[in-house]
Design an enzyme around this catalytic site. Sequence first.
Site, PDB file in Angstrom:
ATOM      1  N   GLU A  21      27.560  47.895 -77.524  1.00 55.71           N
ATOM      2  CA  GLU A  21      27.625  47.496 -76.104  1.00 55.71           C
ATOM      3  C   GLU A  21      26.814  46.214 -75.988  1.00 55.71           C
ATOM      4  O   GLU A  21      25.589  46.240 -76.106  1.00 55.71           O
ATOM      5  CB  GLU A  21      27.004  48.583 -75.217  1.00 55.71           C
ATOM      6  CG  GLU A  21      27.765  49.875 -75.181  1.00 55.71           C
ATOM      7  CD  GLU A  21      29.092  49.741 -74.468  1.00 55.71           C
ATOM      8  OE1 GLU A  21      29.248  48.831 -73.627  1.00 55.71           O
ATOM      9  OE2 GLU A  21      29.995  50.526 -74.773  1.00 55.71           O
ATOM     10  N   GLU A  48      25.115  33.610 -71.714  1.00 52.74           N
ATOM     11  CA  GLU A  48      24.552  34.679 -70.890  1.00 52.74           C
ATOM     12  C   GLU A  48      23.099  34.298 -70.617  1.00 52.74           C
ATOM     13  O   GLU A  48      22.321  34.102 -71.560  1.00 52.74           O
ATOM     14  CB  GLU A  48      24.610  36.010 -71.647  1.00 52.74           C
ATOM     15  CG  GLU A  48      24.058  37.159 -70.831  1.00 52.74           C
ATOM     16  CD  GLU A  48      23.959  38.462 -71.619  1.00 52.74           C
ATOM     17  OE1 GLU A  48      23.505  38.444 -72.767  1.00 52.74           O
ATOM     18  OE2 GLU A  48      24.341  39.512 -71.066  1.00 52.74           O
ATOM     19  N   LYS A 104      15.646  54.290 -81.515  1.00 49.75           N
ATOM     20  CA  LYS A 104      14.633  53.222 -81.485  1.00 49.75           C
ATOM     21  C   LYS A 104      14.821  52.425 -80.198  1.00 49.75           C
ATOM     22  O   LYS A 104      15.760  51.648 -80.053  1.00 49.75           O
ATOM     23  CB  LYS A 104      14.755  52.268 -82.682  1.00 49.75           C
ATOM     24  CG  LYS A 104      13.525  51.354 -82.756  1.00 49.75           C
ATOM     25  CD  LYS A 104      13.754  50.007 -83.370  1.00 49.75           C
ATOM     26  CE  LYS A 104      14.324  48.978 -82.452  1.00 49.75           C
ATOM     27  NZ  LYS A 104      13.433  48.502 -81.368  1.00 49.75           N
TER      28      LYS A 104
HETATM   29  P1  NAP Z   1      18.377  42.600 -78.325  1.00 55.59           P
HETATM   30  O1  NAP Z   1      17.353  41.560 -78.545  1.00 55.59           O
HETATM   31  O2  NAP Z   1      19.679  42.478 -79.002  1.00 55.59           O
HETATM   32  O3  NAP Z   1      17.673  43.983 -78.688  1.00 55.59           O
HETATM   33  C1  NAP Z   1      18.285  45.240 -78.473  1.00 55.59           C
HETATM   34  C2  NAP Z   1      17.636  46.270 -79.379  1.00 55.59           C
HETATM   35  O4  NAP Z   1      17.897  45.939 -80.745  1.00 55.59           O
HETATM   36  C3  NAP Z   1      16.120  46.329 -79.268  1.00 55.59           C
HETATM   37  O5  NAP Z   1      15.698  47.658 -79.447  1.00 55.59           O
HETATM   38  C4  NAP Z   1      15.685  45.445 -80.417  1.00 55.59           C
HETATM   39  O6  NAP Z   1      14.368  45.680 -80.811  1.00 55.59           O
HETATM   40  C5  NAP Z   1      16.689  45.857 -81.476  1.00 55.59           C
HETATM   41  N1  NAP Z   1      16.918  44.902 -82.560  1.00 55.59           N
HETATM   42  C6  NAP Z   1      16.699  43.560 -82.585  1.00 55.59           C
HETATM   43  N2  NAP Z   1      17.102  43.041 -83.777  1.00 55.59           N
HETATM   44  C7  NAP Z   1      17.602  44.073 -84.513  1.00 55.59           C
HETATM   45  C8  NAP Z   1      18.183  44.179 -85.815  1.00 55.59           C
HETATM   46  N3  NAP Z   1      18.376  43.118 -86.597  1.00 55.59           N
HETATM   47  N4  NAP Z   1      18.580  45.399 -86.237  1.00 55.59           N
HETATM   48  C9  NAP Z   1      18.448  46.490 -85.458  1.00 55.59           C
HETATM   49  N5  NAP Z   1      17.882  46.448 -84.215  1.00 55.59           N
HETATM   50  C10 NAP Z   1      17.479  45.255 -83.737  1.00 55.59           C
HETATM   51  O7  NAP Z   1      18.705  42.743 -76.769  1.00 55.59           O
HETATM   52  P2  NAP Z   1      17.686  42.820 -75.551  1.00 55.59           P
HETATM   53  O8  NAP Z   1      17.123  41.464 -75.308  1.00 55.59           O
HETATM   54  O9  NAP Z   1      16.763  43.978 -75.737  1.00 55.59           O
HETATM   55  O10 NAP Z   1      18.673  43.221 -74.362  1.00 55.59           O
HETATM   56  C11 NAP Z   1      19.378  42.281 -73.627  1.00 55.59           C
HETATM   57  C12 NAP Z   1      20.809  42.161 -74.135  1.00 55.59           C
HETATM   58  O11 NAP Z   1      21.431  43.438 -74.106  1.00 55.59           O
HETATM   59  C13 NAP Z   1      21.681  41.277 -73.265  1.00 55.59           C
HETATM   60  O12 NAP Z   1      22.510  40.488 -74.066  1.00 55.59           O
HETATM   61  C14 NAP Z   1      22.504  42.272 -72.476  1.00 55.59           C
HETATM   62  O13 NAP Z   1      23.717  41.769 -71.983  1.00 55.59           O
HETATM   63  C15 NAP Z   1      22.698  43.353 -73.470  1.00 55.59           C
HETATM   64  N6  NAP Z   1      23.025  44.611 -72.797  1.00 55.59           N
HETATM   65  C16 NAP Z   1      24.297  45.115 -72.891  1.00 55.59           C
HETATM   66  C17 NAP Z   1      24.644  46.275 -72.213  1.00 55.59           C
HETATM   67  C18 NAP Z   1      26.037  46.867 -72.282  1.00 55.59           C
HETATM   68  O14 NAP Z   1      26.214  48.025 -71.910  1.00 55.59           O
HETATM   69  N7  NAP Z   1      27.036  46.130 -72.710  1.00 55.59           N
HETATM   70  C19 NAP Z   1      23.675  46.932 -71.438  1.00 55.59           C
HETATM   71  C20 NAP Z   1      22.409  46.378 -71.369  1.00 55.59           C
HETATM   72  C21 NAP Z   1      22.079  45.226 -72.059  1.00 55.59           C
HETATM   73  P3  NAP Z   1      13.173  44.852 -80.063  1.00 55.59           P
HETATM   74  O15 NAP Z   1      13.471  44.817 -78.608  1.00 55.59           O
HETATM   75  O16 NAP Z   1      12.001  45.650 -80.347  1.00 55.59           O
HETATM   76  O17 NAP Z   1      13.214  43.485 -80.665  1.00 55.59           O
END
Ligand code: NAP
Length: 485
Positions: free
Chosen positions: A254, A387, A179
């Site tokens: 991650e 962050e 997803k």
């Molecule tokens: P996010 O809001 O946590 O979303 C990540 C993914 O999870 C999306 O596909 C999101 O769907 C889905 N999601 C949201 N709530 C969920 C739930 N309760 N259960 C299952 N899936 C759920 O993060 P983002 O804003 O997309 O990405 C930015 C974040 O990712 C930042 O904090 C960044 O540091 C982190 N990141 C970490 C790494 C690493 O390798 N450590 C790499 C890249 C990014 P939707 O988007 O459709 O809501």
Amino acid sequence: MYFDPDLVNPPTHLIIGGERCAGVTLNDVHSPSRHALVRPVGWASDAQVDQAVQSARLAAPGWAALAPRERAGLLARFADLVDAHAEELARLESLVSARIYSEVIARDVKVVSGVLRYFGEFADKIDGAVTPTPRNSLSFTVHEPHGVVAAISPWNFPMILSSWKFAPALAAGNAVVLKPSELTPFSATRLAELALEAGLPAGVFNVIHGDGAVGDALVRHRGVDYVTFTGSSATGARIMAAAAETGLKQVSLELGGKGPQLVFDDAGDLDRLAAMIARGITYNSGQVCFAGSRLVVQRGIADRLTAKIAETMHGLQFGETWNTAANMPPIINERQIARIDSIVQASVAEGAKVVCGGERIAHDGASFFAPTMLSGMAPDSIAIREEIFGPVLAVQEFDSFDEGVALANHAEYGLTASVHTRDISQAFKAAQAIESGTVWINDWGRRTDFTAPFGGYKRSGLGKDMGRPGFEKYLKSKAIWLEIE
Ligand code: NAP
């Protein structure tokens, strides 16, 4: 212009059991480069989430039973197709993400095909061990895939971060339900189509679209054996709880970061350093988990270094992801830009000084945030704690080694860190003392090689992607005993 966004025709369907199917509730996907609707995408219903998991369950045993060399061959063919469709994939990615087209061609697509080849080659290279037992028995270990892997990825590097999950999971013999983020769904659908074209059996690689609720339904599904996630720490915690409540599934996470650039007085060429530190916080407009978002600099060179970083930041060019001159892409959406702005304003209200930037910029219909440097904050300031996920560098000064390392160590995050010094002993001591999953010395940023494991300490994650650990986590091990009569 690298491509005309009006001529891109993105695929909007889900891929379940090898079939293209329309999702149920339609939701708009926008281009951040011009705040325009690209296309509505149908999100998966609960029944479709179930169907995707059931298809994966059905396909998993056959895929696991395939000779490992055959799996490697199919993944190599998949990689060749990714390379052959580089421009198409890059257009789909750049249309709705903040990834600049030229970078997607030069880097992202090559990472995806490279990751498929790298992990594909692991398929027949993991063997078990005969363990020392008395002579009247034989005991040995075998490694087996988990079964169905649920993979959930974010919007900042959609293809790359999805491939870090599906490539090793598939190579290890699992079936996958991916997803992607609701904001950047198109490249994932196309990748699943290419997997089918390469000959991966139907049901081995499924893609469903939807928001967090769809992700949650996937994580909670009793037919899922393992959950691999990249995203924010807050969502990671929710996923861990959901996985624990629904069968104690294993998870790897991650998560977010707040990477320090720890710079000592003897760091050397300040022009080179300023360019690296500016890039570390402005690449992808700071929408990078391993952004070097805190400059922790020794007082003797602080003024000269920050002046040079500000000069570099002034020279950056905003533009749409398909604009040939751009090196500062837009912020992904209004919600994210409002968040960046509110943290900067709150930090200023707390007493931070704006060295440069500090404001949002409207440019050709899209929203950008000016490359920003803040200084003079208390260690518990919001700009240090949170962050920001935008081009905002928080500067802190120090005098002694111990003070510098203490500032570099964040209370909650520990994804990546950089240490800049020409004194090798000082560099090594700092690298040992910093609590972080990755430490770069006189450098910043992930290279495109696949061998180094990547993953955070503390609230930045659990487990590793990439390298050998990034493959082995998709296997469980079994001890088999044979009694010799
Ligand atoms: P996010 O809001 O946590 O979303 C990540 C993914 O999870 C999306 O596909 C999101 O769907 C889905 N999601 C949201 N709530 C969920 C739930 N309760 N259960 C299952 N899936 C759920 O993060 P983002 O804003 O997309 O990405 C930015 C974040 O990712 C930042 O904090 C960044 O540091 C982190 N990141 C970490 C790494 C690493 O390798 N450590 C790499 C890249 C990014 P939707 O988007 O459709 O809501």
